[in-house]
Design an enzyme around this catalytic site. Structure first.
Site, PDB file in Angstrom:
ATOM      1  N   GLU A 167       0.824  -1.207   0.000  1.00 44.16           N
ATOM      2  CA  GLU A 167       0.000   0.000   0.000  1.00 44.16           C
ATOM      3  C   GLU A 167       0.854   1.251   0.000  1.00 44.16           C
ATOM      4  O   GLU A 167       0.559   2.229  -0.686  1.00 44.16           O
ATOM      5  CB  GLU A 167      -0.916   0.027   1.243  1.00 44.16           C
ATOM      6  CG  GLU A 167      -2.087  -0.930   1.157  1.00 44.16           C
ATOM      7  CD  GLU A 167      -2.893  -0.738  -0.109  1.00 44.16           C
ATOM      8  OE1 GLU A 167      -3.251   0.412  -0.446  1.00 44.16           O
ATOM      9  OE2 GLU A 167      -3.149  -1.741  -0.802  1.00 44.16           O
ATOM     10  N   SER A 253      19.370  -8.595  -7.751  1.00 46.97           N
ATOM     11  CA  SER A 253      18.251  -8.881  -8.652  1.00 46.97           C
ATOM     12  C   SER A 253      18.448  -9.949  -9.727  1.00 46.97           C
ATOM     13  O   SER A 253      17.516 -10.692  -9.985  1.00 46.97           O
ATOM     14  CB  SER A 253      17.784  -7.613  -9.371  1.00 46.97           C
ATOM     15  OG  SER A 253      17.785  -6.515  -8.528  1.00 46.97           O
ATOM     16  N   HIS A 382       3.637 -10.133  -9.585  1.00 44.58           N
ATOM     17  CA  HIS A 382       5.090 -10.322  -9.495  1.00 44.58           C
ATOM     18  C   HIS A 382       5.693  -9.233  -8.606  1.00 44.58           C
ATOM     19  O   HIS A 382       6.541  -9.499  -7.755  1.00 44.58           O
ATOM     20  CB  HIS A 382       5.714 -10.287 -10.888  1.00 44.58           C
ATOM     21  CG  HIS A 382       7.196 -10.135 -10.856  1.00 44.58           C
ATOM     22  ND1 HIS A 382       8.043 -11.130 -10.413  1.00 44.58           N
ATOM     23  CD2 HIS A 382       7.993  -9.084 -11.155  1.00 44.58           C
ATOM     24  CE1 HIS A 382       9.289 -10.693 -10.460  1.00 44.58           C
ATOM     25  NE2 HIS A 382       9.297  -9.456 -10.900  1.00 44.58           N
ATOM     26  N   SER A 383       5.242  -7.994  -8.823  1.00 39.09           N
ATOM     27  CA  SER A 383       5.734  -6.880  -8.015  1.00 39.09           C
ATOM     28  C   SER A 383       4.780  -5.721  -8.215  1.00 39.09           C
ATOM     29  O   SER A 383       3.775  -5.859  -8.908  1.00 39.09           O
ATOM     30  CB  SER A 383       7.126  -6.457  -8.480  1.00 39.09           C
ATOM     31  OG  SER A 383       7.027  -5.812  -9.735  1.00 39.09           O
TER      32      SER A 383
END
Lengths: 490, 307
Positions: A167, A253, A382-383
């Site tokens: 959020e 990453s 996913h993100s």
């Protein structure tokens, strides 16, 4: 040899099935098969919402279709009768064995290709049923009430943390976030089965392991906000946590780069003869990287104490597992490298706990790598840069978010033991929520790292060219202060 | 390896085979198969392994059988080796040494004759050195192993057979220092690795012709030793760079721009840079010779600069 026997036996079944339903053709790979990853399950397993159950004959046919090609020609296949006993193909008719580099192999006169799959999918280890009751006859690693409750409360904490940070990103307060929705059992239960000395090399969807080890909500928030208390000194994007104190390697990453690094870490443990292992996490997508192959191969050859933990959650951003690989998931690949493996229900906290506990034991005492494939589902996108409703059905997501939720399932077990109550539940959730909101407020207000931290840690000592660049930057900021943010200390 | 038990070696055939150029000969017998580890053929992965081991406190020396193969390890070298100390906020260090034979040899073909110092040049977090004599090879190797940063040590295929008397005892050379090979007055010639020998050969001819070149082996490819280089330029006011790297984006290109930034006022002539051709190294010996800089070209260049 057993595989050849299996090929023969299952092709018998295939021919029998085909004779009963002559209209059945081998289904095309690119046409009819639904995208759901769970299609070839055993008959007892309910299918994923959205795909109709296969008729029994077609299921039998599917199990056998792979071996239709194993015979040299159609005529020999047709000639074999229904009643023919499966040949004991262990040595064929020919008992000779020959030496080759790699060892002795026995020879066989018949040409048989190994089928591309075992036929049946490898079964999945599970302890708790959907209602949180232990399945009768199941064997699992016992947990004390204390550990069990800690596991539960950390799973809830992880869930709340994910929701609130997600959020916060949506509100523009942090730039990026990715959740572990649906994978809380994997995160917490696997962490609970490890010791503090075990080295963790995460992909990026395993903050729960760090949470278990004692990383505080404030520390998580500091990293996400990149403030001057962040251990990464504001250099990495959110969720790229790292803590050498807690033996959790900083998240990097690129996919699967941590796998060979885990082998290196295990190598150092082996050299030091430590009572610890390395564990590395990756998703179904990560298994396609070259580093996956080489890391498993090395670990096997070097007999390194490392647990390869695959979170097979069905999706690599928008790529479903049917487009990622054609093997029966990831567990079958272990054998290709000479590595022991297990498939476990990733949404079953007790099963994950038991499997990792056993894997760790084997890895350390026997000095071998172990592959654990945890089947689960990526409930979240996913993100924050992804909207997964664009490539998968909303009702599929809902089904996994509610009916297959690992937290409520485990909660039923904990409550069933009279270890947890509804009032404790709401008290926990309120407390965590409050703590998180507080942590975010504190993190947001903390100053960002100073400009000097732009140039440190590139090397152990800052070299002259970087000192020059820093000085130049300082001079520029001094001359044109209006062009630079006022809240960044120089 | 005797002094520090955390030093270990990874690479293909480095164990009992002793390495493709026998650099690790005898080490497996002395230190065992675990510390001198033969790896399967997966450069990205054993470099990654080196990163992981380094992060846990070991000091791996990773050998690329040929530096060209380390292109396969580029992901681990750039994204992890170079970055992780920085992105972890200094929590994890990666004291690895990545080394191997490179450069143009004798008819080894394009894939085995790569000059890729420049490919690694820009990676933040890496240090690069090139050794050229038995003396500096020993000193630089020891310094690289002791360094807390990841170091790429470029060796050259044609220089392994050099023989020189060097001290038996421990000595460590500075990774960031250049080496004064021949002091002189007329022109500063900056070079490294094998080209040093072509330069010295040209220097003989030049001396006969009455020139007095100052030859500096820069050794440290990243960062450049601008102190030594600068002092030389302040004396001679003329610079010639001789390198084996390609013309485009080579070490010479970066060095040139660093010299212009820092020593513009001391230059009396434009900086000349002799580099190898922007072509893959051909197999045929005549073509191969024409690809790299030859002594005759160096002589001609000096004559031109000193006009």
């Amino acid at each position: 040899m057993a595989a050849l026997w299996l090929a023969r036996a299952s092709s018998q079944m295939a021919r029998r099935a085909a004779r009963r339903h002559p209209s059945l053709r081998r289904p095309s790979r690119h046409g009819g098969a639904p995208a759901s990853p769970w299609l070839l399950g055993p008959a007892a397993q309910p299918p994923v919402l959205g795909s109709p159950p296969l008729p029994a004959a077609e299921r039998a046919f599917r199990r056998g279709f792979c071996s239709v090609r194993s015979f040299a020609g159609e005529s020999s296949a047709a000639a074999a009768s229904d009643e023919e006993e499966p040949e004991k193909g262990f040595a064929g008719g020919d008992q000779q064995a020959l030496d080759f580099p790699g060892g002795k192999v026995s020879l066989v006169a018949e040409m048989n290709f190994l089928p591309e799959s075992h036929g049946e999918r490898i079964s999945c280890y599970r302890v708790l049923d959907d209602d949180g009751r232990t399945i009768s006859g199941s064997r699992f690693q016992e947990v004390s009430k204390e550990v069990a409750l800690k596991m539960y409360s950390e799973m809830v904490t992880l869930q709340i943390m994910d929701n609130i940070f997600y959020e916060a990103q949506r509100q523009g307060r942090i730039s990026f976030y990715l959740t572990s929705n649906g994978e809380e059992a994997i995160n917490i239960a696997s962490a609970a089965a490890l010791s503090a000395d075990d080295i963790v090399l995460p992909q990026y969807r395993e903050p729960g392991v760090l949470l278990w080890r004692g990383f505080t909500l404030q520390e998580f928030a500091n990293q996400c906000f990149g403030n001057n208390m962040d251990y990464g000194k504001g250099r990495q994007m959110p969720i790229h946590y790292g803590s050498n104190r807690l033996n959790y390697f900083t998240v990097s990453s690129p996919i699967a780069t941590q796998l060979p690094q885990a082998v290196g870490a295990a190598y150092s443990l082996k050299m030091d003869k430590k009572d610890a292992c390395a564990i590395t996490y990756f998703g179904d997508g990560g298994t396609s990287e070259g580093d996956f192959h080489a890391a498993l191969n090395f670990a096997a050859v070097m007999e390194a104490p490392v647990i390869f933990f695959c979170r097979n959650n069905g999706w690599a951003i928008s790529t479903p597992t049917t487009e990622q690989f054609r093997s029966d998931g990831v567990v079958v690949r272990g054998q290709a490298y000479g590595i022991r493996g297990i498939r476990v229900d990733g949404n079953d906290a007790l099963a994950v706990y038991s499997a990792v506990h056993a894997a760790r034991e084997m890895a350390i005492t026997e000095g071998r790598p172990i592959l654990v494939e945890a089947l689960t589902y990526r409930v979240g996108h996913h993100s924050t840069s992804d909207d997964s409703t664009k490539y998968r059905p909303v009702d599929e997501i809902e089904h996994w978010r509610t009916a297959r939720d690992p937290i409520s399932r485990y909660r039923k077990w904990v409550q069933g033991n009279d270890w947890w109550s509804d009032s404790e539940e709401s008290e926990l959730r309120n407390r965590v929520r409050k703590e998180l909101l507080q942590a975010i407020q504190v993190a947001e207000r903390m100053p960002k790292p100073p400009v000097s931290e732009l140039f440190t840690d590139v090397y152990d000592q800052i070299p002259s060219n970087l000192q020059e660049q820093e000085q130049l930057l300082r001079d520029t900021i001094m001359k044109h202060p209006a062009d630079y943010p006022t809240d960044v200390p120089v | 390896m005797k002094l520090d038990p955390t030093v270990c070696v990874f690479g293909e055939d480095v164990g009992h085979y002793g390495g493709s150029y026998k650099v690790t000969k005898g080490l497996a017998d002395m230190f065992g198969d675990l510390r001198v580890l033969d790896t399967p053929i997966a450069e990205n992965s054993f470099t990654g392994m080196g990163v992981g081991a380094g992060m846990k406190g070991l000091r791996p020396v990773v050998e690329g059988m040929n530096m060209g193969f380390l292109l396969l390890a580029y992901n681990q070298i750039s994204n992890n080796c170079g970055m992780l100390h920085y992105t972890s906020g200094g929590q994890f260090k990666i004291p690895v040494v990545i080394r191997g034979p490179g450069g143009v040899g004798r008819q080894l073909g394009a894939e085995h004759s790569q000059r890729l110092e420049s490919y690694f040049q820009s990676i933040p977090g890496l240090q690069m050195v090139a050794c050229s004599t038995p003396y500096n090879a020993k000193g630089l190797m020891k310094a690289a192993i002791r360094s807390e940063n990841p170091v790429v040590l470029f060796e050259h295929v044609l220089l392994y057979n050099l023989k020189e008397k060097i001290p038996d005892e421990e000595y460590v050379l500075c990774l960031e220092e250049a080496e004064m090979v021949r002091p002189g007055e007329h022109v500063t010639i900056l070079t490294y690795s094998r080209m040093r020998y072509h330069v010295m050969q040209a220097a003989k001819t030049l001396v006969d012709k009455g020139y007095d070149p100052e030859v500096i082996d820069i050794r440290s490819l990243k960062p450049f030793d601008l102190h030594t280089i600068g002092n030389s330029i302040k004396k001679t006011h003329r610079v010639l760079i001789v390198e084996e790297c390609m013309r485009t984006g080579g070490i010479g290109a970066s060095l040139r721009s660093a010299i212009i930034d820092n020593f513009w006022d001391y230059l009396d002539a434009p900086i000349m840079c002799l580099s190898s051709q922007d072509v893959p190294t051909p197999y045929a010996s005549t073509l191969e010779d024409a690809t790299v800089v030859q002594p005759a070209q160096i002589v001609a260049a000096v004559e031109q600069i000193c006009q």
